[in-house]
Structure formats: C-alpha cells, structure tokens
Design an enzyme around this catalytic site. Sequence first.
Site, PDB file in Angstrom:
ATOM      1  N   ASN A  45       7.661  -5.837  -1.016  1.00 17.54           N
ATOM      2  CA  ASN A  45       7.685  -4.743  -0.051  1.00 17.54           C
ATOM      3  C   ASN A  45       6.260  -4.624   0.482  1.00 17.54           C
ATOM      4  O   ASN A  45       5.408  -4.020  -0.172  1.00 17.54           O
ATOM      5  CB  ASN A  45       8.125  -3.434  -0.705  1.00 17.54           C
ATOM      6  CG  ASN A  45       8.218  -2.311   0.328  1.00 17.54           C
ATOM      7  OD1 ASN A  45       7.735  -2.451   1.462  1.00 17.54           O
ATOM      8  ND2 ASN A  45       8.830  -1.196  -0.054  1.00 17.54           N
ATOM      9  N   ALA A  99       3.086  -0.799   4.769  1.00 12.64           N
ATOM     10  CA  ALA A  99       2.512  -0.735   6.125  1.00 12.64           C
ATOM     11  C   ALA A  99       2.007  -2.088   6.605  1.00 12.64           C
ATOM     12  O   ALA A  99       1.988  -2.354   7.818  1.00 12.64           O
ATOM     13  CB  ALA A  99       1.385   0.295   6.148  1.00 12.64           C
ATOM     14  N   GLU A 134      11.839 -10.163   1.612  1.00 10.76           N
ATOM     15  CA  GLU A 134      11.146  -8.939   2.058  1.00 10.76           C
ATOM     16  C   GLU A 134      12.091  -7.749   1.887  1.00 10.76           C
ATOM     17  O   GLU A 134      13.251  -7.822   2.299  1.00 10.76           O
ATOM     18  CB  GLU A 134      10.786  -9.120   3.538  1.00 10.76           C
ATOM     19  CG  GLU A 134      10.150  -7.890   4.167  1.00 10.76           C
ATOM     20  CD  GLU A 134       9.946  -8.076   5.684  1.00 10.76           C
ATOM     21  OE1 GLU A 134      10.065  -9.209   6.194  1.00 10.76           O
ATOM     22  OE2 GLU A 134       9.674  -7.058   6.346  1.00 10.76           O
ATOM     23  N   PRO A 161       0.793  -1.227   0.000  1.00  5.41           N
ATOM     24  CA  PRO A 161       0.000   0.000   0.000  1.00  5.41           C
ATOM     25  C   PRO A 161       0.834   1.290   0.000  1.00  5.41           C
ATOM     26  O   PRO A 161       1.880   1.353   0.642  1.00  5.41           O
ATOM     27  CB  PRO A 161      -0.824  -0.094   1.286  1.00  5.41           C
ATOM     28  CG  PRO A 161      -0.147  -1.118   2.120  1.00  5.41           C
ATOM     29  CD  PRO A 161       0.521  -2.066   1.176  1.00  5.41           C
ATOM     30  N   ASN A 162       0.325   2.248  -0.747  1.00  6.69           N
ATOM     31  CA  ASN A 162       0.890   3.603  -0.858  1.00  6.69           C
ATOM     32  C   ASN A 162       2.195   3.688  -1.648  1.00  6.69           C
ATOM     33  O   ASN A 162       2.720   4.779  -1.859  1.00  6.69           O
ATOM     34  CB  ASN A 162       1.082   4.238   0.538  1.00  6.69           C
ATOM     35  CG  ASN A 162      -0.234   4.387   1.266  1.00  6.69           C
ATOM     36  OD1 ASN A 162      -1.190   4.915   0.697  1.00  6.69           O
ATOM     37  ND2 ASN A 162      -0.314   3.901   2.485  1.00  6.69           N
ATOM     38  N   HIS A 194      12.543  -3.279   2.011  1.00 11.82           N
ATOM     39  CA  HIS A 194      12.040  -1.959   2.402  1.00 11.82           C
ATOM     40  C   HIS A 194      12.996  -0.897   1.895  1.00 11.82           C
ATOM     41  O   HIS A 194      14.214  -1.060   2.003  1.00 11.82           O
ATOM     42  CB  HIS A 194      11.935  -1.845   3.925  1.00 11.82           C
ATOM     43  CG  HIS A 194      10.985  -2.842   4.502  1.00 11.82           C
ATOM     44  ND1 HIS A 194       9.635  -2.676   4.432  1.00 11.82           N
ATOM     45  CD2 HIS A 194      11.206  -4.030   5.113  1.00 11.82           C
ATOM     46  CE1 HIS A 194       9.051  -3.725   4.990  1.00 11.82           C
ATOM     47  NE2 HIS A 194       9.978  -4.571   5.395  1.00 11.82           N
ATOM     48  N   TYR A 230      11.633   8.349   1.352  1.00  9.67           N
ATOM     49  CA  TYR A 230      11.550   7.298   0.321  1.00  9.67           C
ATOM     50  C   TYR A 230      12.273   7.640  -0.978  1.00  9.67           C
ATOM     51  O   TYR A 230      12.344   6.797  -1.872  1.00  9.67           O
ATOM     52  CB  TYR A 230      10.076   6.977   0.039  1.00  9.67           C
ATOM     53  CG  TYR A 230       9.359   6.425   1.246  1.00  9.67           C
ATOM     54  CD1 TYR A 230       9.782   5.233   1.826  1.00  9.67           C
ATOM     55  CD2 TYR A 230       8.284   7.096   1.821  1.00  9.67           C
ATOM     56  CE1 TYR A 230       9.160   4.724   2.957  1.00  9.67           C
ATOM     57  CE2 TYR A 230       7.643   6.594   2.946  1.00  9.67           C
ATOM     58  CZ  TYR A 230       8.089   5.413   3.506  1.00  9.67           C
ATOM     59  OH  TYR A 230       7.476   4.906   4.617  1.00  9.67           O
ATOM     60  N   ARG A 256      13.385   3.940  12.403  1.00  7.62           N
ATOM     61  CA  ARG A 256      12.212   4.817  12.353  1.00  7.62           C
ATOM     62  C   ARG A 256      11.345   4.604  13.603  1.00  7.62           C
ATOM     63  O   ARG A 256      11.826   4.120  14.610  1.00  7.62           O
ATOM     64  CB  ARG A 256      11.476   4.568  11.037  1.00  7.62           C
ATOM     65  CG  ARG A 256      12.361   4.865   9.819  1.00  7.62           C
ATOM     66  CD  ARG A 256      11.622   4.687   8.532  1.00  7.62           C
ATOM     67  NE  ARG A 256      10.479   5.587   8.457  1.00  7.62           N
ATOM     68  CZ  ARG A 256       9.478   5.451   7.582  1.00  7.62           C
ATOM     69  NH1 ARG A 256       9.506   4.467   6.713  1.00  7.62           N
ATOM     70  NH2 ARG A 256       8.474   6.308   7.586  1.00  7.62           N
ATOM     71  N   ARG A 304       5.508  10.910  -2.313  1.00  8.77           N
ATOM     72  CA  ARG A 304       5.292  10.557  -0.917  1.00  8.77           C
ATOM     73  C   ARG A 304       6.575  10.688  -0.093  1.00  8.77           C
ATOM     74  O   ARG A 304       7.569  10.004  -0.357  1.00  8.77           O
ATOM     75  CB  ARG A 304       4.842   9.089  -0.889  1.00  8.77           C
ATOM     76  CG  ARG A 304       4.597   8.538   0.459  1.00  8.77           C
ATOM     77  CD  ARG A 304       4.355   7.038   0.385  1.00  8.77           C
ATOM     78  NE  ARG A 304       4.148   6.542   1.725  1.00  8.77           N
ATOM     79  CZ  ARG A 304       4.381   5.303   2.115  1.00  8.77           C
ATOM     80  NH1 ARG A 304       4.802   4.406   1.245  1.00  8.77           N
ATOM     81  NH2 ARG A 304       4.176   4.946   3.344  1.00  8.77           N
TER      82      ARG A 304
HETATM   83  C1  DQA Z   1       8.282   0.723   3.827  1.00  8.86           C
HETATM   84  C2  DQA Z   1       8.364   0.940   5.343  1.00  8.86           C
HETATM   85  C3  DQA Z   1       7.006   0.823   6.000  1.00  8.86           C
HETATM   86  O1  DQA Z   1       7.107   1.036   7.397  1.00  8.86           O
HETATM   87  C4  DQA Z   1       6.047   1.848   5.429  1.00  8.86           C
HETATM   88  O2  DQA Z   1       4.762   1.682   5.972  1.00  8.86           O
HETATM   89  C5  DQA Z   1       6.012   1.849   3.939  1.00  8.86           C
HETATM   90  C6  DQA Z   1       7.245   1.636   3.182  1.00  8.86           C
HETATM   91  C7  DQA Z   1       9.618   0.980   3.115  1.00  8.86           C
HETATM   92  O3  DQA Z   1       9.745   0.550   1.967  1.00  8.86           O
HETATM   93  O4  DQA Z   1      10.514   1.613   3.676  1.00  8.86           O
HETATM   94  O5  DQA Z   1       4.968   2.102   3.335  1.00  8.86           O
HETATM   95  O6  DQA Z   1       7.916  -0.632   3.587  1.00  8.86           O
END
Ligand code: DQA
Length: 144
Positions: free
Chosen positions: A74, A77, A98, A10-11, A100, A23, A107, A18
């Site tokens: 990835n 959230a 996985e 998501p997002n 990120h 990011y 964080r 964003r």
């Molecule tokens: C994320 C880290 C997560 O905590 C966050 O909610 C994201 C992006 C990252 O790629 O750093 O949406 O997965």
Amino acid sequence: MKKVLIIHGPNLGLLGLREPDIYGNFSLDAINEKIKKLAKEKKVSVDFLQSNHEGEIVDAIGSSPKKYDAIVINPAAYTHTSVAIRDAVAAIDIPVVEVHLSNIYRREEFRHKSLVAAAMGQISGFGVNSYLLGLLAAIEIINK
Ligand code: DQA
C-alpha cells in the site's frame, strides 16, 4: 515456505486514529495480525515494513527479490507521486500487488492516478480486506 513482504507506506502507522470515516477503526497492528492469521492458514511467511520515507521503500523493493517471492504494497500517498517507487516495482521480477483501503477512484481527483500501476494488479476500496485479497492474489501467483 514462500515469503511475502507487506509494505505500508506513509501515514499508515496512524491507522485507527487517522480519518476513521475513510480508513476504518483498525490500527496497523490489528491489520498486520489479520494478515499474519491468513498467512499462517495459507502456509506462507510474511514480513512487514511501514515507512514514511520514499527511499526506504525504494530500497526495500529493490532488495526484495533476494529474500521474497512477492510483495503486497500500500504505497499510500506515494501512489500518486512517486516515480521512484514505480520504477523500483518495474525493475524487479517478483509479483507486486498494489492495495488500498479506500476506493481511490471515488475520492479526490488527485488520487485517481496510480504511478505504481506498474504492479501486476490493484485492489482498492475493501478496507482491511484489500490487504487480505492482495495477499491471496500474491499467493495464487507464486504457487502457480
Ligand atoms: C490509501 C489511499 C491514498 O490516496 C492515501 O494517500 C493513503 C491511503 C488507501 O489505503 O486508501 O494514505 O493508499
């Protein structure tokens, strides 16, 4: 040719706009282009899914062993909340890496826990390169 599914949670469709200080400035399309370039060099094929919907991600993971040799995900959230995604990863027998963009351990505290740690391993904090390193790890595993 081996096939890898890249899942963006998501997002992540908002990348570029964003929180660029966290990011970076790359759009999701730009990230996917970099992944495609590496995949071509390594002679694997990649498909992409970006979804803001937990069930859609669960479905994609569950049906992936029929179509793919590995997954790079990835979970965004959902990393920190989704038992359903965790269980889907644990249920399948293909490798899952996985990734990120940010270092989730530097964080907020709620990001320090990954439920998706059922995956084989995690790469966190290298921006776009987390995806590229994740793909290399997946390729290494499936070519063994
Ligand atoms: C994320 C880290 C997560 O905590 C966050 O909610 C994201 C992006 C990252 O790629 O750093 O949406 O997965």
